[in-house]
Design a protein around this motif. Sequence first.
Motif, PDB file in Angstrom:
ATOM      1  N   MET A  70       0.849  -1.048  -0.019  1.00 50.36           N
ATOM      2  CA  MET A  70      -0.081  -0.128   0.020  1.00 50.36           C
ATOM      3  C   MET A  70       1.078   1.271  -0.003  1.00 50.36           C
ATOM      4  N   LEU A  71       2.129   1.312   0.521  1.00 51.76           N
ATOM      5  CA  LEU A  71       2.778   2.384   0.420  1.00 51.76           C
ATOM      6  C   LEU A  71       3.327   2.622  -1.099  1.00 51.76           C
ATOM      7  N   THR A  72       3.554   1.418  -1.570  1.00 53.05           N
ATOM      8  CA  THR A  72       4.060   1.476  -2.978  1.00 53.05           C
ATOM      9  C   THR A  72       2.736   2.023  -3.962  1.00 53.05           C
ATOM     10  N   MET A  73       1.643   1.558  -3.754  1.00 53.77           N
ATOM     11  CA  MET A  73       0.518   2.202  -4.434  1.00 53.77           C
ATOM     12  C   MET A  73       0.333   3.614  -4.077  1.00 53.77           C
ATOM     13  N   ALA A  74       0.518   4.069  -2.822  1.00 56.75           N
ATOM     14  CA  ALA A  74       0.213   5.361  -2.466  1.00 56.75           C
ATOM     15  C   ALA A  74       1.499   6.344  -3.394  1.00 56.75           C
ATOM     16  N   LYS A  75       2.537   5.872  -3.333  1.00 56.92           N
ATOM     17  CA  LYS A  75       3.720   6.691  -3.686  1.00 56.92           C
ATOM     18  C   LYS A  75       3.352   6.789  -5.504  1.00 56.92           C
ATOM     19  N   VAL A  76       3.008   5.751  -6.180  1.00 61.52           N
ATOM     20  CA  VAL A  76       2.585   5.683  -7.464  1.00 61.52           C
ATOM     21  C   VAL A  76       1.368   6.769  -7.674  1.00 61.52           C
ATOM     22  N   TRP A  77       0.509   6.590  -6.945  1.00 62.44           N
ATOM     23  CA  TRP A  77      -0.770   7.437  -6.937  1.00 62.44           C
ATOM     24  C   TRP A  77      -0.518   9.041  -6.746  1.00 62.44           C
TER      25      TRP A  77
ATOM     26  N   THR B 232       9.664  -5.256 -13.930  1.00 62.01           N
ATOM     27  CA  THR B 232       8.363  -4.815 -13.806  1.00 62.01           C
ATOM     28  C   THR B 232       7.693  -5.110 -12.343  1.00 62.01           C
ATOM     29  N   VAL B 233       7.226  -4.033 -11.679  1.00 69.69           N
ATOM     30  CA  VAL B 233       7.323  -4.154 -10.179  1.00 69.69           C
ATOM     31  C   VAL B 233       5.588  -3.908 -10.222  1.00 69.69           C
ATOM     32  N   VAL B 234       5.048  -3.089 -10.812  1.00 67.96           N
ATOM     33  CA  VAL B 234       3.622  -2.508 -10.702  1.00 67.96           C
ATOM     34  C   VAL B 234       3.049  -2.303 -12.197  1.00 67.96           C
ATOM     35  N   LYS B 235       1.893  -2.657 -12.397  1.00 66.80           N
ATOM     36  CA  LYS B 235       1.096  -2.117 -13.615  1.00 66.80           C
ATOM     37  C   LYS B 235      -0.432  -1.849 -13.441  1.00 66.80           C
ATOM     38  N   GLY B 236      -0.846  -0.959 -14.106  1.00 61.37           N
ATOM     39  CA  GLY B 236      -2.125  -0.478 -13.858  1.00 61.37           C
ATOM     40  C   GLY B 236      -2.698   0.506 -14.676  1.00 61.37           C
ATOM     41  N   HIS B 237      -3.794   0.807 -14.302  1.00 58.99           N
ATOM     42  CA  HIS B 237      -4.480   1.976 -15.250  1.00 58.99           C
ATOM     43  C   HIS B 237      -5.403   2.759 -14.295  1.00 58.99           C
ATOM     44  N   ILE B 238      -5.566   3.953 -14.973  1.00 60.50           N
ATOM     45  CA  ILE B 238      -6.478   4.907 -14.232  1.00 60.50           C
ATOM     46  C   ILE B 238      -7.612   5.427 -15.387  1.00 60.50           C
ATOM     47  N   LYS B 239      -8.897   5.336 -14.878  1.00 58.77           N
ATOM     48  CA  LYS B 239      -9.960   5.759 -15.868  1.00 58.77           C
ATOM     49  C   LYS B 239     -10.481   7.046 -15.423  1.00 58.77           C
ATOM     50  N   ILE B 240     -10.741   8.140 -16.143  1.00 60.61           N
ATOM     51  CA  ILE B 240     -11.213   9.489 -15.688  1.00 60.61           C
ATOM     52  C   ILE B 240     -12.533   9.676 -16.348  1.00 60.61           C
ATOM     53  N   GLU B 241     -13.473   9.853 -15.600  1.00 65.89           N
ATOM     54  CA  GLU B 241     -14.731   9.838 -16.286  1.00 65.89           C
ATOM     55  C   GLU B 241     -15.363  11.478 -16.000  1.00 65.89           C
TER      56      GLU B 241
ATOM     57  N   LEU C 182      -4.410  -1.145  -9.868  1.00 62.70           N
ATOM     58  CA  LEU C 182      -2.976  -1.264  -9.611  1.00 62.70           C
ATOM     59  C   LEU C 182      -2.582  -2.725  -9.282  1.00 62.70           C
ATOM     60  N   SER C 183      -1.852  -3.507  -9.983  1.00 68.77           N
ATOM     61  CA  SER C 183      -1.335  -4.742  -9.463  1.00 68.77           C
ATOM     62  C   SER C 183       0.115  -4.946  -9.464  1.00 68.77           C
ATOM     63  N   PHE C 184       0.496  -5.796  -8.312  1.00 71.03           N
ATOM     64  CA  PHE C 184       1.773  -5.813  -7.973  1.00 71.03           C
ATOM     65  C   PHE C 184       2.355  -7.034  -8.645  1.00 71.03           C
ATOM     66  N   GLN C 185       3.340  -6.658  -9.433  1.00 74.44           N
ATOM     67  CA  GLN C 185       4.005  -7.934 -10.084  1.00 74.44           C
ATOM     68  C   GLN C 185       5.420  -8.386  -9.531  1.00 74.44           C
ATOM     69  N   ALA C 186       6.156  -7.487  -8.790  1.00 76.95           N
ATOM     70  CA  ALA C 186       7.111  -8.225  -7.997  1.00 76.95           C
ATOM     71  C   ALA C 186       7.400  -7.065  -7.080  1.00 76.95           C
ATOM     72  N   PRO C 187       8.281  -7.519  -5.985  1.00 78.45           N
ATOM     73  CA  PRO C 187       8.215  -6.675  -4.699  1.00 78.45           C
ATOM     74  C   PRO C 187       9.433  -5.513  -5.294  1.00 78.45           C
ATOM     75  N   VAL C 188       8.796  -4.358  -4.428  1.00 75.66           N
ATOM     76  CA  VAL C 188       9.884  -3.085  -4.304  1.00 75.66           C
ATOM     77  C   VAL C 188      10.502  -3.032  -3.171  1.00 75.66           C
ATOM     78  N   TYR C 189      11.601  -3.210  -3.361  1.00 79.78           N
ATOM     79  CA  TYR C 189      12.770  -3.420  -2.374  1.00 79.78           C
ATOM     80  C   TYR C 189      13.217  -1.902  -1.588  1.00 79.78           C
ATOM     81  N   ALA C 190      13.329  -2.019  -0.327  1.00 79.43           N
ATOM     82  CA  ALA C 190      13.799  -0.888   0.289  1.00 79.43           C
ATOM     83  C   ALA C 190      14.899  -0.231  -0.258  1.00 79.43           C
ATOM     84  N   GLY C 191      14.831   0.999  -0.639  1.00 82.40           N
ATOM     85  CA  GLY C 191      15.903   1.866  -1.240  1.00 82.40           C
ATOM     86  C   GLY C 191      15.624   2.014  -2.923  1.00 82.40           C
ATOM     87  N   ALA C 192      14.672   1.190  -3.265  1.00 84.08           N
ATOM     88  CA  ALA C 192      14.579   1.024  -4.634  1.00 84.08           C
ATOM     89  C   ALA C 192      14.143   2.070  -5.486  1.00 84.08           C
ATOM     90  N   GLN C 193      14.635   2.645  -6.602  1.00 84.04           N
ATOM     91  CA  GLN C 193      14.220   3.605  -7.503  1.00 84.04           C
ATOM     92  C   GLN C 193      13.412   2.965  -8.225  1.00 84.04           C
TER      93      GLN C 193
END
Length: 113
Positions: free
Chosen positions: A46-53, A104-113, A71-82
């Motif tokens: 959820m930290l990763t998701m918040a940073k992405v958003w 690839t660590v995350v994939k997703g989409h945003i739909k704007i209505e 947003l789906s998690f594909q692989a872990p995001v390691y501490a200190g990762a760029q």
Amino acid sequence: MKTIHFKVSEKDIEGYAALSGDFNPIHFDQEYAAAHGFAHTIAHGMLTMAKVWSVVANELGLGPRHIQYSLSFQAPVYAGAQVELTIIEKEQTIFITGKSKGTTVVKGHIKIE
């Protein structure tokens, strides 16, 4: 297409744990993380998701609107990762792919209505 970079620091992980109450040792203890198959300690999902958003919303100026995101998690995001986000806008959908060290660590989409 836009590319944005952000880092998930150990300080970010500590702050998120303090806010959420999630002190799972997989986020703090290198030996524990290794025993569970990870190369290093990992960020909370959820930290990763918040940073992405946060970086996407700020970069694209997404104010208060009716927005759906996935947003789906594909692989872990390691501490200190760029993390490098690639953002592609197509009609009313924004496609996001996040990579760290070529994975690839995350994939997703945003739909704007």
